[in-house]
Structures are given as C-alpha cells and as structure tokens.
Design an enzyme around this catalytic site. Structure first.
Site, PDB file in Angstrom:
ATOM      1  N   THR A  37      35.004 -19.920 -54.137  1.00 37.65           N
ATOM      2  CA  THR A  37      35.523 -19.896 -55.501  1.00 37.65           C
ATOM      3  C   THR A  37      35.114 -21.143 -56.275  1.00 37.65           C
ATOM      4  OG1 THR A  37      37.438 -19.442 -56.886  1.00 37.65           O
ATOM      5  CG2 THR A  37      37.761 -21.056 -55.130  1.00 37.65           C
ATOM      6  N   LEU A  38      35.000 -20.960 -57.591  1.00 35.06           N
ATOM      7  CA  LEU A  38      34.748 -22.078 -58.499  1.00 35.06           C
ATOM      8  C   LEU A  38      35.886 -22.155 -59.510  1.00 35.06           C
ATOM      9  CD1 LEU A  38      31.028 -21.115 -59.116  1.00 35.06           C
ATOM     10  CD2 LEU A  38      31.864 -22.935 -57.619  1.00 35.06           C
ATOM     11  N   HIS A  39      36.850 -21.260 -59.383  1.00 38.92           N
ATOM     12  CA  HIS A  39      37.930 -21.129 -60.369  1.00 38.92           C
ATOM     13  C   HIS A  39      39.277 -21.330 -59.683  1.00 38.92           C
ATOM     14  CE1 HIS A  39      35.139 -18.003 -62.560  1.00 38.92           C
ATOM     15  NE2 HIS A  39      34.643 -19.224 -62.599  1.00 38.92           N
ATOM     16  N   LEU A  40      39.916 -22.476 -59.919  1.00 39.70           N
ATOM     17  CA  LEU A  40      41.236 -22.753 -59.325  1.00 39.70           C
ATOM     18  C   LEU A  40      42.213 -23.073 -60.458  1.00 39.70           C
ATOM     19  CD1 LEU A  40      38.902 -24.653 -57.508  1.00 39.70           C
ATOM     20  CD2 LEU A  40      40.736 -24.207 -55.898  1.00 39.70           C
ATOM     21  N   HIS A  72      40.321 -17.470 -57.987  1.00 37.88           N
ATOM     22  CA  HIS A  72      39.577 -16.207 -58.002  1.00 37.88           C
ATOM     23  C   HIS A  72      38.721 -16.161 -56.742  1.00 37.88           C
ATOM     24  CE1 HIS A  72      39.570 -15.902 -62.715  1.00 37.88           C
ATOM     25  NE2 HIS A  72      40.542 -15.164 -62.210  1.00 37.88           N
TER      26      HIS A  72
END
Ligand SMILES: Cc1cc2nc3c(=O)[nH]c(=O)nc-3n(C[C@H](O)[C@H](O)[C@H](O)COP(=O)(O)OP(=O)(O)OC[C@H]3O[C@@H](n4cnc5c(N)ncnc54)[C@H](O)[C@@H]3O)c2cc1C
Length: 475
Positions: A411-414, A258
């Site tokens: 991003t922190l969402h992978l 994200h």
C-alpha cells in the site's frame, strides 16, 4: 540559524497536510515554522520512480512491512514535501457517500460535499489538476480496452502535474509541495527547517516545548518553544509522535489503508516502452469498495512485483517492454500504531480478516478478468504459487479467501490513525483537527480521515486540512 528561533506555530511534517496548513496560516499573517525530518530535494534531483529517488526521498529507502498474518508492505515519503514529492499525483474528490459515512461514524460537524467543495476548487487550481494531454500510455489503453470489452466503466484520472514542460507523449513535472505550497509559505515569511526530526512534545507553562534532532548538527542548539503545534507527520508518524508525548486517547487505534494486490501482465505488443509515463486509467465498476488501476512499471517496480515468480524472472526481464503492472485496490482491514522505547520506529500492526481476504480475492479476480479481456497472454499475480494465469479457466486457481501468508499486499495509502469528530469515544481530535482535551495541539494530515476514501487520498487530505485551517478556530 534563523530557522531555529521560536515561533508561534510549529508544523511538524511538510507533506500535503503540513504544507497546505503552514502556507495558509503564514499567508494569514501567522509566524509559522515547519520542521521536516527528511532532506530538501528538488523535483529534478532524481528521475521520477527511480531507485535514486527512493534512496533520496523515501523513509528507509523504500517499502517497510507491517506485522500481522498478512504482511502489508507500505512506503512513505520522507523529504521536504513528503509523499507529494514521490507520488503520481492522481487526484479525486472524496465520494459523497464516503464523507457521509465518516460524518455519521465520528459525529463530524459541518462536513459534507458542499462544505469541502470550495477547498477542492482551490487545491485543484493551485495544483493545476488536469488530465494528460494527448493519448494515454499504452498500459492505460490496454486496461481501458479490457474494461470496454467487459462493458465496465473506466476513467482517465486527472493528476497534479504541470504538462506544459512535457515533451509530446512524455511526462510532465509533478506539482508537488516543493513546487506549490512551500514556495508560497516562504514568500509569506514562513520558515522551514529540513533534516529535523521532532522526537517529543512537552507542555510547559502554557506553551509547547519541542525536543528535536537536527540531523546534520546531531542536535538542535536548544529545544524550541511554540504556542501551537500542528502535527502533520503522516498516518504512521503522527500517532507515533503523539503517543511518545503521552497523548494516547484514540491515537493510533484505528489505522486503515488501501490494500493493493498487484498483477504483472504480459501482452503480445509493447505496453511498457522505456520512458513510458504514469498510466492514470482506473476501472471504477466496483467503486468505491474496489478500484483497478495501472501501477508504475519501471525496472525496480517490476522486480518487486515479480518477487513471487522468481523462476520466471529472467524471461520477464527480457519481456519488460511487453509487461506492465496493474493493481486491485480495496479498503479492508484495520490496524494500530504503537511505540516502544527505545525503538526509534513505531510498531505497525495490520489485520485482514477472512471477509477482507475474500474481498481481496474477488478484486484480484476482477483485475485478471479485465487484463485477459484486454488481450494479456500471461498474468503473474503477487501471490506465491499462483501463476502464470493465461485464460478465464485459470481464474479458478485464485484461492478465495486469499491465503494471508502467501499474498504480497502493498500500500501507498495510509490514514485514519487519529480520526476527527465530536464523538470522544472514538475520535482523537475534534471536527477541525484540535486534539480532544489538549490545548494548542492539532493534527493536519492523512491521520484525520474517517476510513479508506476508496480513491487516491491526497486530494481528500488537502481539502480537509485546508477546511480546518480556514474554517476552524485560528491557532
Ligand atoms: C509512491 C507513492 C505514490 C502515491 N501516489 C498517490 C497518488 O497518485 N495520488 C494520491 O492521492 N496519493 C498518492 N500517494 C499517497 C499520498 O502521497 C499520501 O497520502 C500523502 O502524501 C499523505 O500526506 P500527509 O501530509 O498525511 O503525509 P506525508 O506526505 O507522509 O508527509 C509527512 C511528512 O512528515 C515528515 N515527518 C514524519 N515524522 C516526523 C517527525 N517526527 N519530525 C519531523 N518530520 C516528520 C515525513 O518525513 C514526511 O515528509 C502515493 C504515495 C506514495 C508513497
């Protein structure tokens, strides 16, 4: 030590994916050993969202950049409990249309809203998912007010936080893995070895040999042998470990994330008082492609968010209580994870194409519009050379598409680096996480997702791995 005895099942990684899987297998009577690269800390070992917390619990102490024309800075937890120890615990169920798209793209069996429902029910109960009691923080109220004035919908997202211990108006305590599933794992007889990085997996005589390094000792006493390995090292490290071990089919080829564009917004009134908690408000008008929300605005986060506005930094520091960070989150781009001996860290490439950068510009513009409607007097988007923006007429200065080299994307969402499904042309693992064509090897983490969920991903990850551990074939 007892932890280094062989086990039937080794789980590599103790984040939400690994902790839930290990706990369920141990409670079902399995002989489970979790190997975790990071150290074991508690929820009280550092102030949430402080520099000390970053040093203790993040890989490399904070953000790392991907390679590509638009650099994306990402951060991963690296400690017992993984990302759950450092995150904000915002919780959503996966939108049903997203599940349908993944099922069609990868031919995933028994995978829809109804199949995941009981697993969401269970994790929501176990994590005590609930909205903050009492009024939201001021930064959240500002976003809500901006959305209301535009006639847009916004929601107060519930979180994995124990609110009982909170002072009135203050933060509660994260219901992270060290507070929930990992104590349950140990109570069920499961073992956990921290400070232990798994380097490679090797198949020998029908079992798996794990080469690992135990950091304090410098090396393990001997390689571990297990019947089944569950790799739950996160969306970057899981494909890296599999590729280092020679397992490469559809592994690390379809990384998604994200991308988030941040804006520091200055208001006439205080929106970021010292000790302000996490603001969990999100504007869902453009969901699931785009979400707008509030970021953590502690001093280290403010300094990073304002790095593109150095001349204004001093004034902004003074104005910190009147300044809060917000983000626009999209789902664009596609990347790869590759390993190259003798490098320790994988190479992560990510590409945002022209359409992704148009979407990012539109998302950023929408966020600025809400913040201006909320009464912000100056906006500092994380795009070099743009800002401060002070009125609707300034929004035309946001370039469309965003210039790849000037936007600070974070991003922190992978996820999605080892997607699951029966279509072996594109999926790395089957509908329950078993690696295609390899015995006794599974994946159980963010890597399994079929793409960006469009919502904060921890709930989706936990529901999927719980489904796989309970409804899938026993290891
Ligand atoms: C600051 C921050 C805020 C976030 N906020 C939210 C939020 O509010 N809501 C939400 O839903 N999501 C949030 N997220 C994302 C969420 O935390 C992640 O999606 C989730 O933790 C991923 O779970 P995982 O099990 O796939 O991997 P991880 O949590 O990354 O766990 C993987 C673990 O494996 C270990 N490991 C890696 N390689 C090895 C190896 N070779 N050997 C042994 N161990 C290894 C790592 O040290 C790590 O502890 C946030 C993330 C961050 C960093």
């Amino acid at each position: 030590v007892a932890e280094t005895r062989d086990a039937e099942v080794a789980v590599v990684g103790s984040g939400p994916g690994g902790a839930v899987t290990a706990c369920i297998l141990a409670e079902a009577g399995g002989d489970v050993l979790v190997l975790e690269e990071g150290a074991e800390w508690t929820q009280t070992s550092a102030l949430p969202f402080s520099l000390r917390e970053m040093e203790q619990k993040y890989r490399h102490g904070g953000p790392v950049a991907t390679l590509g024309r638009a650099r994306v800075a990402y951060a991963e937890g690296c400690c017992v409990g993984g990302g759950s120890e450092v995150n904000s615990g915002l919780h959503h169920r996966t939108p049903p249309e997203v599940l349908d798209a993944w099922r069609r793209a990868y031919a995933i069996d028994a995978f829809d809203e109804a199949a995941l429902g009981p697993h969401f029910d269970a994790i929501e109960r176990d994590l005590g998912i609930a909205p903050r009691p009492g009024p939201p923080p001021a930064a959240a109220l500002a976003l809500r007010e901006g959305a209301r004035r535009l006639g847009w919908t916004s929601v107060d997202v519930p979180r994995a936080v124990g609110w009982d211990a909170a002072a009135p108006g203050g933060e509660g305590r994260r219901r992270s893995m060290t507070e929930t599933y990992l104590p349950r794992l140990r109570a069920a007889g499961g073992r956990l070895l921290a400070d232990t990085r798994v380097l490679r997996l090797e198949r020998r005589a029908g079992r798996w040999l794990l080469a690992a390094v135990h950091a304090p000792a410098g090396a393990p006493p001997r390689p571990l042998t297990v019947r089944t390995v569950v790799v739950a090292a996160g969306a970057v490290q899981t494909p890296a470990l599999l590729r280092r071990s020679g397992i490469r089919a559809n592994v690390g080829d379809a990384l998604r994330l994200h991308p988030m564009l941040r804006v520091a917004a200055r208001f006439p009134a205080v929106v970021n008082p010292p000790g302000a908690g996490v603001a969990a408000e999100q504007v869902k008008e453009l969901a699931p492609r785009v979400s707008l929300g509030c970021s953590v605005s502690t001093p280290p986060y403010l300094a990073v968010a304002l790095a593109d506005h150095v001349p204004d930094l001093r004034g902004l520091e003074r104005d910190a209580p009147r300044t809060a960070i917000y983000y626009a989150m999209t789902g664009g781009g596609r990347g790869t994870v590759r390993t190259f001996a003798p490098w320790r860290d994988p190479l992560v490439r990510y590409r945002l194409d022209a359409a992704d950068l148009v979407e990012a510009a539109d998302a950023l513009t929408a966020l600025c519009r809400v913040l201006l409607a909320a009464g912000a007097t100056a906006l500092y988007p994380a795009v070099a050379g743009i800002g401060p923006l002070a009125c609707e007429c300034d929004l035309a200065r946001i370039p469309r598409p965003l210039p790849a080299g000037r936007a600070s994307v974070v991003t922190l969402h992978l996820f999605a680096s080892c997607p699951m499904g029966e279509d072996r042309r594109v999926a790395a693992v089957d509908s329950f996480g078993r690696v295609h064509g390899v015995d006794g090897l599974r994946v159980a983490d963010a890597s399994l997702l079929g793409g960006p969920p469009g919502v904060n991903p921890q709930g989706t990850i936990m529901a999927i791995v719980r489904r796989n551990a309970i409804a899938g074939p026993r290891p």
